[in-house]
Design an enzyme around this catalytic site. Structure first.
Site, PDB file in Angstrom:
ATOM      1  N   CYS A  75       1.096  -8.723  -4.468  1.00 49.25           N
ATOM      2  CA  CYS A  75       1.845  -7.374  -5.314  1.00 49.25           C
ATOM      3  C   CYS A  75       1.793  -6.580  -3.911  1.00 49.25           C
ATOM      4  O   CYS A  75       0.619  -6.436  -3.652  1.00 49.25           O
ATOM      5  CB  CYS A  75       1.484  -7.186  -6.245  1.00 49.25           C
ATOM      6  SG  CYS A  75       1.738  -5.088  -6.690  1.00 49.25           S
ATOM      7  N   CYS A  78       0.145  -3.180  -4.899  1.00 54.40           N
ATOM      8  CA  CYS A  78      -1.056  -3.674  -5.112  1.00 54.40           C
ATOM      9  C   CYS A  78      -2.182  -3.469  -4.109  1.00 54.40           C
ATOM     10  O   CYS A  78      -3.481  -2.826  -4.007  1.00 54.40           O
ATOM     11  CB  CYS A  78      -1.154  -4.346  -5.467  1.00 54.40           C
ATOM     12  SG  CYS A  78      -0.469  -4.924  -7.683  1.00 54.40           S
TER      13      CYS A  78
END
Length: 152
Positions: A75, A78
């Site tokens: 991600c 993230c």
């Protein structure tokens, strides 16, 4: 100048106890029930990795409020948040426990808290989910959301 004190919850009765900075690492006892209090969590200044197997111990039974970063290595948002999550863990050492949980490796906990998008930040205090923050957020937004837990 007054000495800084930390506040920790007793693992037995949940009472909030003040721990003077110069006593961190010493044996401590709860002022209400007399149970031993481990002051070691006050010295951790980095995110703690959490898994399904130790979620109860590291998050729900934490003597400090917890900010749990639910993320995945693939991600992009993230990964963008990771540097300032590290900064917050260092800045909040002794006041808030910053944790990280890879949602791909921990499906039981991810399902339990209905993690449907990442990054998602879960805020726990005294074993209870207090707030959920979804999406990549700037550091100042996280600080603002955590401000009630930063007061002694």
């Amino acid at each position: 100048m007054p000495q800084q004190a930390y506040v920790m919850r007793c693992g037995s009765c949940g009472a909030r106890n003040r721990i003077p900075e110069n006593r961190v690492g010493d044996a401590a006892r709860c002022g209400r029930c007399g149970s031993a209090i481990n002051t070691r969590p006050l010295t951790i200044g980095h995110p703690i990795v959490v898994a399904d197997a130790d979620f109860q111990d590291k998050v729900l039974q934490s003597p400090l409020p917890v900010l749990l970063d639910c993320w995945a290595p693939w991600c992009g948002p993230c990964r963008m948040m990771e540097p300032f999550m590290d900064e917050l863990a260092a800045e909040w050492r002794g006041r808030i426990r910053v944790c990280k949980m890879n949602v791909d490796e921990n499906p039981r906990t991810s399902s339990r808290f209905h993690i449907q998008s990442i990054p998602t930040l879960l805020v726990f205090d005294n074993g209870q989910l207090r707030n959920t923050l979804a999406g990549a957020l700037p550091k100042h937004s996280i600080v603002q959301a955590m401000s009630p837990f930063l007061k002694s």
